[in-house]
Design an enzyme around this catalytic site. Sequence first.
Site, mmCIF file in Angstrom:
data_model
loop_
_atom_site.group_PDB
_atom_site.id
_atom_site.type_symbol
_atom_site.label_atom_id
_atom_site.label_comp_id
_atom_site.label_asym_id
_atom_site.label_seq_id
_atom_site.Cartn_x
_atom_site.Cartn_y
_atom_site.Cartn_z
ATOM 1 N N ARG A 49 0.949 -1.334 -0.072
ATOM 2 C CA ARG A 49 0.210 -0.110 -0.069
ATOM 3 C C ARG A 49 0.792 1.324 -0.125
ATOM 4 N NH1 ARG A 49 -1.464 1.360 4.660
ATOM 5 N NH2 ARG A 49 -2.510 -0.450 5.220
ATOM 6 N N TYR A 101 -17.724 16.174 -16.396
ATOM 7 C CA TYR A 101 -17.928 14.754 -16.122
ATOM 8 C C TYR A 101 -19.015 14.779 -15.141
ATOM 9 C CZ TYR A 101 -17.681 9.763 -15.221
ATOM 10 O OH TYR A 101 -17.836 8.536 -14.752
ATOM 11 N N ASP A 173 -8.464 18.618 -14.705
ATOM 12 C CA ASP A 173 -8.801 17.348 -14.908
ATOM 13 C C ASP A 173 -8.348 16.953 -16.492
ATOM 14 O OD1 ASP A 173 -9.745 14.809 -16.156
ATOM 15 O OD2 ASP A 173 -11.639 15.162 -14.665
ATOM 16 N N LYS A 198 -9.306 6.021 -19.476
ATOM 17 C CA LYS A 198 -9.422 6.530 -20.742
ATOM 18 C C LYS A 198 -8.275 6.592 -21.528
ATOM 19 C CE LYS A 198 -13.299 7.242 -18.676
ATOM 20 N NZ LYS A 198 -13.789 8.436 -17.737
#
Length: 374
Positions: A49, A101, A173, A198
Amino acid sequence: MAKLKQETIAAQIGNRKCERTGAVNMPVYFSTAYQHADLGVSTGYDYTRTGNPTRDALEEALAELENGTHAFATSSGMSAIQLVFQLFKTGEHIISSQDLYGGTFRYFEQFGAQYNIGFSYWNGAEIADLEKLLRVETKAVFIETPTNPLMQETDIAAVASWAREHDLLVIVDNTFYTPVLQQPLNLGADIVIHSATKYLGGHNDVLAGAVIVKDDSLGGFFFNQLNATGTVLSPFDSWLLIRGLKTLVIRVRQHQANAQKIAAFLETHPLVEEVRYPGRGGMISFFIQDAALVSPLLKQLELFTFAESLGGVESLITYPTTQTHADIPVELRNSYGLTDKLLRISVGIEASEDLVADLAQALDKVAEGVVSHG
Ligand SMILES: *Cc1c(COP(=O)(O)O)cnc(C)c1O
């Protein structure tokens, strides 16, 4: 050596990382635990992690591609956005692009209500309008550019210089343009976010996100938050993303070349009311003459898949009204022009002739239907 070009950085991700074997392809380190030779002695890895060699190779490349100093690979684009918003506290205020979005808007509404954080929305055009939204509590400006799905470009450099005067963070973004077409950190932004699901991944086969910064204190904050919450990208998904990224630059060129041809074709078709294409990138939106034609058109398309995503090698067509932007209230959507006549295309890397032919045959059949059924 001079600073390497993006093509070179991308193609070589993970190479020369394994001294023991000389593996050219980055190994996937599934190990969650790492041995220590003695008390206080570490290879730099102790628990996955906190740090993982495969994820590190990916993060190093993401930082280089965006010209940042620290990058964080997260389990999704939304978890990247959530990581960044851990910066903000109750009572603070954020200004965001209006046209963004749908999942981001949904998150802002939930997060704002739960923690009493105010959000104001800006159309992304005039700095004078941005100025009007400023409050003493304002901490940041969040922009998606080009806006989604209306495809308006926002001037990042202008926003960043205004924001600097008011001591605000600028968060971009960059999912739609990728660092190949736009490097927000070079334009003055503080934080870049990606849905790596994407274009960065590019093959519709991995859910991932990224946060990139050029500042040690932001980098340290995100490292600690991510280690505390654990929304990191898994080793295998990190490897998939590395594999996709290697071809990012040539994919984006092909997406864009195809999109320019398709946008030019759509401009000529009588059923198309308006095309929204900013001249670069692989995303196109268009308004069809009548919302009743949407379903017939989707049924006629043979190469464009009706599906909700973007940035992959396969061409997709999306209906924002019922898919990506369904969580934005209809009156609000309509108020800024996101109507039920809008379709959004993610242009793939197929041959442009085939893609244009598919759209042409589908639009023509729908047009004939209109004529014969009145
Ligand atoms: C898809 C998308 C997101 C969300 O990313 P996920 O990887 O689906 O969690 C955020 N921003 C933009 C612009 C997107 O297209």
